[in-house]
Design a protein around this motif. Structure first.
Motif, PDB file in Angstrom:
ATOM      1  N   ALA A 135       0.855  -1.184   0.000  1.00  0.00           N
ATOM      2  CA  ALA A 135       0.000   0.000   0.000  1.00  0.00           C
ATOM      3  C   ALA A 135       0.892   1.236   0.000  1.00  0.00           C
ATOM      4  O   ALA A 135       2.112   1.146  -0.142  1.00  0.00           O
ATOM      5  CB  ALA A 135      -0.919  -0.027   1.221  1.00  0.00           C
ATOM      6  N   ASN A 136       0.272   2.417   0.145  1.00  0.00           N
ATOM      7  CA  ASN A 136       1.096   3.621   0.161  1.00  0.00           C
ATOM      8  C   ASN A 136       2.052   3.568   1.344  1.00  0.00           C
ATOM      9  O   ASN A 136       1.663   3.334   2.484  1.00  0.00           O
ATOM     10  CB  ASN A 136       0.230   4.889   0.214  1.00  0.00           C
ATOM     11  CG  ASN A 136      -0.795   4.868   1.311  1.00  0.00           C
ATOM     12  OD1 ASN A 136      -1.588   3.940   1.416  1.00  0.00           O
ATOM     13  ND2 ASN A 136      -0.779   5.893   2.140  1.00  0.00           N
ATOM     14  N   TYR A 137       3.328   3.746   1.051  1.00  0.00           N
ATOM     15  CA  TYR A 137       4.359   3.598   2.076  1.00  0.00           C
ATOM     16  C   TYR A 137       4.275   4.730   3.096  1.00  0.00           C
ATOM     17  O   TYR A 137       4.193   5.909   2.726  1.00  0.00           O
ATOM     18  CB  TYR A 137       5.753   3.615   1.467  1.00  0.00           C
ATOM     19  CG  TYR A 137       6.035   2.543   0.453  1.00  0.00           C
ATOM     20  CD1 TYR A 137       5.205   1.423   0.323  1.00  0.00           C
ATOM     21  CD2 TYR A 137       7.134   2.639  -0.386  1.00  0.00           C
ATOM     22  CE1 TYR A 137       5.469   0.443  -0.593  1.00  0.00           C
ATOM     23  CE2 TYR A 137       7.412   1.656  -1.318  1.00  0.00           C
ATOM     24  CZ  TYR A 137       6.575   0.558  -1.421  1.00  0.00           C
ATOM     25  OH  TYR A 137       6.833  -0.411  -2.344  1.00  0.00           O
ATOM     26  N   ALA A 138       4.363   4.386   4.355  1.00  0.00           N
ATOM     27  CA  ALA A 138       4.441   5.417   5.386  1.00  0.00           C
ATOM     28  C   ALA A 138       5.646   6.320   5.146  1.00  0.00           C
ATOM     29  O   ALA A 138       5.597   7.530   5.410  1.00  0.00           O
ATOM     30  CB  ALA A 138       4.524   4.766   6.770  1.00  0.00           C
ATOM     31  N   THR A 139       6.723   5.764   4.603  1.00  0.00           N
ATOM     32  CA  THR A 139       7.938   6.560   4.366  1.00  0.00           C
ATOM     33  C   THR A 139       7.728   7.650   3.328  1.00  0.00           C
ATOM     34  O   THR A 139       8.515   8.597   3.274  1.00  0.00           O
ATOM     35  CB  THR A 139       9.107   5.662   3.934  1.00  0.00           C
ATOM     36  OG1 THR A 139       8.694   4.844   2.833  1.00  0.00           O
ATOM     37  CG2 THR A 139       9.584   4.790   5.069  1.00  0.00           C
ATOM     38  N   ASN A 140       6.666   7.548   2.511  1.00  0.00           N
ATOM     39  CA  ASN A 140       6.410   8.631   1.552  1.00  0.00           C
ATOM     40  C   ASN A 140       6.158   9.953   2.259  1.00  0.00           C
ATOM     41  O   ASN A 140       6.382  11.020   1.683  1.00  0.00           O
ATOM     42  CB  ASN A 140       5.206   8.285   0.668  1.00  0.00           C
ATOM     43  CG  ASN A 140       5.512   7.177  -0.329  1.00  0.00           C
ATOM     44  OD1 ASN A 140       6.668   6.817  -0.545  1.00  0.00           O
ATOM     45  ND2 ASN A 140       4.473   6.628  -0.934  1.00  0.00           N
ATOM     46  N   THR A 141       5.681   9.882   3.491  1.00  0.00           N
ATOM     47  CA  THR A 141       5.396  11.121   4.212  1.00  0.00           C
ATOM     48  C   THR A 141       6.668  11.849   4.635  1.00  0.00           C
ATOM     49  O   THR A 141       6.601  12.994   5.075  1.00  0.00           O
ATOM     50  CB  THR A 141       4.518  10.859   5.452  1.00  0.00           C
ATOM     51  OG1 THR A 141       5.238  10.071   6.397  1.00  0.00           O
ATOM     52  CG2 THR A 141       3.227  10.147   5.070  1.00  0.00           C
ATOM     53  N   LEU A 142       7.820  11.206   4.489  1.00  0.00           N
ATOM     54  CA  LEU A 142       9.079  11.907   4.763  1.00  0.00           C
ATOM     55  C   LEU A 142       9.257  13.096   3.830  1.00  0.00           C
ATOM     56  O   LEU A 142      10.023  14.020   4.134  1.00  0.00           O
ATOM     57  CB  LEU A 142      10.264  10.946   4.640  1.00  0.00           C
ATOM     58  CG  LEU A 142      10.349   9.854   5.714  1.00  0.00           C
ATOM     59  CD1 LEU A 142      11.434   8.850   5.370  1.00  0.00           C
ATOM     60  CD2 LEU A 142      10.601  10.464   7.092  1.00  0.00           C
ATOM     61  N   ALA A 143       8.564  13.095   2.690  1.00  0.00           N
ATOM     62  CA  ALA A 143       8.615  14.247   1.783  1.00  0.00           C
ATOM     63  C   ALA A 143       8.063  15.499   2.453  1.00  0.00           C
ATOM     64  O   ALA A 143       8.352  16.626   2.022  1.00  0.00           O
ATOM     65  CB  ALA A 143       7.843  13.949   0.501  1.00  0.00           C
TER      66      ALA A 143
END
Length: 285
Positions: A135-143
């Motif tokens: 699914a959408n990676y939690a790590t994408n929120t590091l952006a």
């Protein structure tokens, strides 16, 4: 021997640690071994997957390959699949995407098209396979980290866009089980791997705020502004537009069907986004 591409990435590091803990021999591929800071127990090998070098030596003596599109793009991934087949690798575990649905919808956006094509290439290779459709990676929120550190504000076109953010450790755990499988239970399986709860962009931003002890909020911007902010050398503007529209389509969509794949495959429940945010609080502070 298990070869791990993207070994210094968010999923790859967790996977290397997990495989070593299980007693597996690991060859970790990285562009810069001197800076990789991977465990000494791993065989760390320099690999430019987009270069002209023959990839076969990277796979010599390997039984299994963890293939991550992020490690070099679709061209490098296709070359690795061919090299794996020629080198006698038995199994590929592919880090894919929940965007792949095995329906015509797979052709509607940039992410789905790339991963669906790669899944087809793996199937056509004749090797054993397992797909981990994250699914959408939690790590994408590091952006969001720079703007949260600066002002506590995240600018997004769709604050109500919903997803089921998944912890990178859960993706690594599922991949490890598939790579180490000796029973065949995970062969030919495509696992949808989600977090335990759907969350909007605004809810994720608020959860990060709780983790760092600061007020955080989302400021809505136009889709055009979001496309400009997202696009760049590695993401063409039209692809960014497809993604922004896809995220917008989740705002009023039916509730996400949560997957229990993490617990079924690994034996432990999926980690929450709140746990992820606490573990990564330093990145936003």
């Amino acid at each position: 021997m298990i070869v791990v591409t993207g070994a210094t990435g968010n999923i790859g590091r967790r996977l290397v640690d997990r495989l070593l803990a299980e007693g597996a021999a690991v060859r970790a591929l990285t562009r810069d071994p001197a800076r990789a800071a991977l465990p000494a127990e791993a065989e760390v090998v320099r690999a430019d997957l987009n270069g002209a070098d023959d990839l076969a030596p990277l796979l010599a003596g390997a039984d299994a390959l963890f293939l991550n599109l992020a490690a070099g793009g679709d061209g490098a991934a296709a070359r690795l699949i061919d090299a794996a087949a020629k080198a006698g690798v038995r199994r590929i575990v592919l880090n894919s995407s929940m965007g792949v649905t095995d329906t015509p919808a797979d052709e509607t956006n940039f992410i789905s098209r790339m991963h669906a094509a790669l899944e087809r290439a793996v199937r056509d290779s004749g090797l054993e396979w397992t797909f981990v459709r994250g699914a959408n990676y939690a790590t994408n929120t590091l952006a969001w980290a720079p703007s949260i550190r600066e002002s506590g504000v995240v600018r997004d076109a769709h604050p109500g866009a919903r997803g089921v953010p998944v912890h990178e450790a859960d993706l690594a755990d599922v991949a490890a089980v598939a790579l180490l499988d000796r029973t065949g239970a995970h062969l030919g399986r495509a696992y949808l791997v989600t977090g335990p709860e759907p969350m909007t962009v605004a809810e994720q931003v608020a959860e990060i705020g709780r983790a760092i002890g600061r007020e955080t909020r989302v400021e809505r911007i136009s889709e055009d502004e979001a496309v400009e902010a997202m696009s760049g050398p590695h993401l063409p503007k039209e692809a960014a537009r497809e993604l922004v529209r896809m995220f917008g389509g989740t705002v009023d969509a039916p509730p996400f069907a949560l997957s229990d794949a993490v617990e079924r495959v690994t034996g432990h429940p999926a980690r929450t986004f709140a746990q992820w945010a606490r573990e990564h609080a330093a990145d936003f502070s």
